[in-house]
Design a protein around this motif. Sequence first.
Motif, PDB file in Angstrom:
ATOM      1  N   MET A  84      27.636  38.482   7.277  1.00  0.00           N
ATOM      2  CA  MET A  84      28.015  37.656   8.429  1.00  0.00           C
ATOM      3  C   MET A  84      29.111  38.321   9.245  1.00  0.00           C
ATOM      4  SD  MET A  84      27.847  33.889   6.674  1.00  0.00           S
ATOM      5  CE  MET A  84      28.793  33.066   7.922  1.00  0.00           C
ATOM      6  N   ARG A  85      30.124  38.831   8.545  1.00  0.00           N
ATOM      7  CA  ARG A  85      31.272  39.412   9.255  1.00  0.00           C
ATOM      8  C   ARG A  85      30.955  40.762   9.882  1.00  0.00           C
ATOM      9  NH1 ARG A  85      36.915  38.042   8.047  1.00  0.00           N
ATOM     10  NH2 ARG A  85      36.828  36.163   6.823  1.00  0.00           N
ATOM     11  N   VAL A  86      30.287  41.609   9.098  1.00  0.00           N
ATOM     12  CA  VAL A  86      30.095  42.992   9.552  1.00  0.00           C
ATOM     13  C   VAL A  86      28.803  43.149  10.349  1.00  0.00           C
ATOM     14  CG1 VAL A  86      29.922  45.394   8.787  1.00  0.00           C
ATOM     15  CG2 VAL A  86      31.401  43.802   7.546  1.00  0.00           C
ATOM     16  N   LYS A  87      27.750  42.468   9.879  1.00  0.00           N
ATOM     17  CA  LYS A  87      26.449  42.663  10.537  1.00  0.00           C
ATOM     18  C   LYS A  87      26.129  41.562  11.537  1.00  0.00           C
ATOM     19  CE  LYS A  87      24.133  45.983   8.069  1.00  0.00           C
ATOM     20  NZ  LYS A  87      22.980  46.526   7.434  1.00  0.00           N
ATOM     21  N   GLY A  88      26.980  40.533  11.573  1.00  0.00           N
ATOM     22  CA  GLY A  88      26.765  39.472  12.558  1.00  0.00           C
ATOM     23  C   GLY A  88      25.583  38.568  12.255  1.00  0.00           C
ATOM     24  N   LEU A  89      25.160  38.505  10.983  1.00  0.00           N
ATOM     25  CA  LEU A  89      24.069  37.589  10.638  1.00  0.00           C
ATOM     26  C   LEU A  89      24.549  36.144  10.768  1.00  0.00           C
ATOM     27  CD1 LEU A  89      22.499  40.040   9.467  1.00  0.00           C
ATOM     28  CD2 LEU A  89      21.998  38.640   7.467  1.00  0.00           C
ATOM     29  N   SER A  90      23.636  35.258  11.153  1.00  0.00           N
ATOM     30  CA  SER A  90      24.003  33.831  11.198  1.00  0.00           C
ATOM     31  C   SER A  90      24.147  33.344   9.764  1.00  0.00           C
ATOM     32  CB  SER A  90      22.914  33.030  11.903  1.00  0.00           C
ATOM     33  OG  SER A  90      21.760  33.014  11.089  1.00  0.00           O
ATOM     34  N   ARG A  91      24.865  32.224   9.589  1.00  0.00           N
ATOM     35  CA  ARG A  91      25.042  31.694   8.229  1.00  0.00           C
ATOM     36  C   ARG A  91      23.684  31.440   7.575  1.00  0.00           C
ATOM     37  NH1 ARG A  91      29.005  29.794   5.332  1.00  0.00           N
ATOM     38  NH2 ARG A  91      30.423  29.948   7.095  1.00  0.00           N
ATOM     39  N   SER A  92      22.749  30.844   8.329  1.00  0.00           N
ATOM     40  CA  SER A  92      21.469  30.493   7.696  1.00  0.00           C
ATOM     41  C   SER A  92      20.691  31.756   7.298  1.00  0.00           C
ATOM     42  CB  SER A  92      20.643  29.562   8.583  1.00  0.00           C
ATOM     43  OG  SER A  92      20.343  30.208   9.783  1.00  0.00           O
ATOM     44  N   GLU A  93      20.740  32.783   8.141  1.00  0.00           N
ATOM     45  CA  GLU A  93      20.054  34.047   7.776  1.00  0.00           C
ATOM     46  C   GLU A  93      20.680  34.645   6.518  1.00  0.00           C
ATOM     47  OE1 GLU A  93      18.873  36.753  11.585  1.00  0.00           O
ATOM     48  OE2 GLU A  93      20.941  36.054  11.509  1.00  0.00           O
ATOM     49  N   ALA A  94      22.029  34.674   6.530  1.00  0.00           N
ATOM     50  CA  ALA A  94      22.746  35.301   5.409  1.00  0.00           C
ATOM     51  C   ALA A  94      22.494  34.520   4.120  1.00  0.00           C
ATOM     52  CB  ALA A  94      24.232  35.381   5.721  1.00  0.00           C
ATOM     53  N   GLU A  95      22.423  33.192   4.234  1.00  0.00           N
ATOM     54  CA  GLU A  95      22.214  32.384   3.028  1.00  0.00           C
ATOM     55  C   GLU A  95      20.801  32.540   2.488  1.00  0.00           C
ATOM     56  OE1 GLU A  95      23.676  28.409   3.610  1.00  0.00           O
ATOM     57  OE2 GLU A  95      25.757  29.108   3.354  1.00  0.00           O
ATOM     58  N   LYS A  96      19.853  32.620   3.397  1.00  0.00           N
ATOM     59  CA  LYS A  96      18.453  32.806   2.971  1.00  0.00           C
ATOM     60  C   LYS A  96      18.338  34.142   2.229  1.00  0.00           C
ATOM     61  CE  LYS A  96      13.874  32.507   3.048  1.00  0.00           C
ATOM     62  NZ  LYS A  96      13.644  33.397   1.947  1.00  0.00           N
ATOM     63  N   ASN A  97      18.951  35.140   2.826  1.00  0.00           N
ATOM     64  CA  ASN A  97      18.968  36.478   2.242  1.00  0.00           C
ATOM     65  C   ASN A  97      19.622  36.454   0.852  1.00  0.00           C
ATOM     66  OD1 ASN A  97      18.614  39.191   2.339  1.00  0.00           O
ATOM     67  ND2 ASN A  97      20.402  39.624   3.623  1.00  0.00           N
ATOM     68  N   ALA A  98      20.761  35.755   0.758  1.00  0.00           N
ATOM     69  CA  ALA A  98      21.486  35.680  -0.521  1.00  0.00           C
ATOM     70  C   ALA A  98      20.639  34.974  -1.579  1.00  0.00           C
ATOM     71  CB  ALA A  98      22.810  34.937  -0.322  1.00  0.00           C
ATOM     72  N   GLU A  99      19.933  33.933  -1.159  1.00  0.00           N
ATOM     73  CA  GLU A  99      19.089  33.210  -2.132  1.00  0.00           C
ATOM     74  C   GLU A  99      17.983  34.124  -2.653  1.00  0.00           C
ATOM     75  OE1 GLU A  99      18.068  29.752   0.196  1.00  0.00           O
ATOM     76  OE2 GLU A  99      20.177  29.097   0.095  1.00  0.00           O
ATOM     77  N   ASP A 100      17.378  34.902  -1.740  1.00  0.00           N
ATOM     78  CA  ASP A 100      16.323  35.838  -2.171  1.00  0.00           C
ATOM     79  C   ASP A 100      16.878  36.872  -3.138  1.00  0.00           C
ATOM     80  OD1 ASP A 100      14.612  34.506  -0.520  1.00  0.00           O
ATOM     81  OD2 ASP A 100      14.612  36.014   1.078  1.00  0.00           O
ATOM     82  N   LEU A 101      18.085  37.348  -2.835  1.00  0.00           N
ATOM     83  CA  LEU A 101      18.676  38.391  -3.691  1.00  0.00           C
ATOM     84  C   LEU A 101      19.075  37.824  -5.049  1.00  0.00           C
ATOM     85  CD1 LEU A 101      20.684  40.322  -0.998  1.00  0.00           C
ATOM     86  CD2 LEU A 101      18.799  41.214  -2.356  1.00  0.00           C
ATOM     87  N   LEU A 102      19.570  36.575  -5.051  1.00  0.00           N
ATOM     88  CA  LEU A 102      19.927  35.958  -6.337  1.00  0.00           C
ATOM     89  C   LEU A 102      18.675  35.754  -7.184  1.00  0.00           C
ATOM     90  CD1 LEU A 102      22.766  33.522  -5.267  1.00  0.00           C
ATOM     91  CD2 LEU A 102      22.941  35.471  -6.823  1.00  0.00           C
ATOM     92  N   GLU A 103      17.588  35.448  -6.539  1.00  0.00           N
ATOM     93  CA  GLU A 103      16.300  35.336  -7.233  1.00  0.00           C
ATOM     94  C   GLU A 103      15.943  36.706  -7.847  1.00  0.00           C
ATOM     95  OE1 GLU A 103      14.244  32.303  -6.576  1.00  0.00           O
ATOM     96  OE2 GLU A 103      13.234  33.080  -8.380  1.00  0.00           O
ATOM     97  N   LEU A 104      16.108  37.740  -7.051  1.00  0.00           N
ATOM     98  CA  LEU A 104      15.777  39.103  -7.491  1.00  0.00           C
ATOM     99  C   LEU A 104      16.579  39.514  -8.733  1.00  0.00           C
ATOM    100  CD1 LEU A 104      14.270  41.832  -6.341  1.00  0.00           C
ATOM    101  CD2 LEU A 104      16.594  42.453  -5.689  1.00  0.00           C
ATOM    102  N   VAL A 105      17.853  39.110  -8.778  1.00  0.00           N
ATOM    103  CA  VAL A 105      18.680  39.502  -9.925  1.00  0.00           C
ATOM    104  C   VAL A 105      18.710  38.410 -11.013  1.00  0.00           C
ATOM    105  CG1 VAL A 105      20.105  41.061  -8.529  1.00  0.00           C
ATOM    106  CG2 VAL A 105      20.896  38.717  -8.914  1.00  0.00           C
ATOM    107  N   GLY A 106      17.841  37.400 -10.859  1.00  0.00           N
ATOM    108  CA  GLY A 106      17.693  36.378 -11.893  1.00  0.00           C
ATOM    109  C   GLY A 106      18.835  35.377 -11.961  1.00  0.00           C
TER     110      GLY A 106
END
Length: 257
Positions: free
Chosen positions: A118-140
């Motif tokens: 969000m801070r560095v790449k300027g992603l919106s909160r919802s984009e960043a959160e969706k991304n984080a959820e996918d990554l948390l899924e990936l790492v179990g």
Amino acid sequence: MSSHPIIEFKNVSKRFGDTSIFNDFNFSVKENEIVSIIGPSGSGKSTLLRILMTLEGIDGGYINVNGESLWHMPWNGSYVPASNKHLHKMRDHLGMVFQHFNLFPHMTVKRNITEAPMRVKGLSRSEAEKNAEDLLELVGLADKADSYPNDLSGGQKQRVGIARALAMRPSILLLDEITSALDPELVDEVLDVIRNLAKEQRFTMLLVTHEMYFAREVSDRVCFFDQGRIVEEGAPEDIFTSPKEERTKAFLNAYLN
Ligand SMILES: Nc1ncnc2c1ncn2[C@@H]1O[C@H](COP(=O)(O)OP(=O)(O)OP(=O)(O)O)[C@@H](O)[C@H]1O
């Protein structure tokens, strides 16, 4: 795998005070190549990664990442990034996972992962959160999004560290002894995440590790480091089964027996 080097060190020198860490050091990594660096303590492995992350400067030579110079030498002869903008741009290519996780203790797991995009790449909160959820899924760790780092095991913290690095969508992932602060029974859950990433070969990976069996399994190339030099390098099956250099043999014997 493309033959284009994504990381290139040319005649690099690095000193800490009077101690020379690298002298005329040359090294390159191809795009999507997975390279392990092994070697004795103090041989300069972490310094190599820290230089790439621009956490340390250099005293001579050139480093190119993705065809662009990482450091510039202005008129006064010291190496610096050309500008903050340049520094951010170069760091965009690189993600690093640290030995001691370096998570923010006062932020939830999810926030640890969304903060930089969000801070560095300027992603919106919802984009960043969706991304984080996918990554948390990936790492179990889908069920740990709202936990705080202190409520996690070391292995879980490190899996968050990996998710956080991936959230910046780096093309190069640097892993600095990511299992050495973990209890032995937690090592595999972290290595499994990297094994899966390695299988997909979506990233260039440069990993410093003492996990010899893991290095052998995931790497395209293993570099044996000693005193700021690559003493021996090659395919893992060659380095691990028939090392040519005495220093490599002695090191592997000490570790593998
Ligand atoms: N900021 C610093 N100031 C002074 N000396 C340093 C600094 N960082 C590293 N060194 C020295 O540089 C040498 C290389 O350190 P480095 O951490 O890169 O080694 P390493 O191979 O990663 O070791 P280890 O396996 O123990 O982590 C060591 O002798 C270390 O003491």
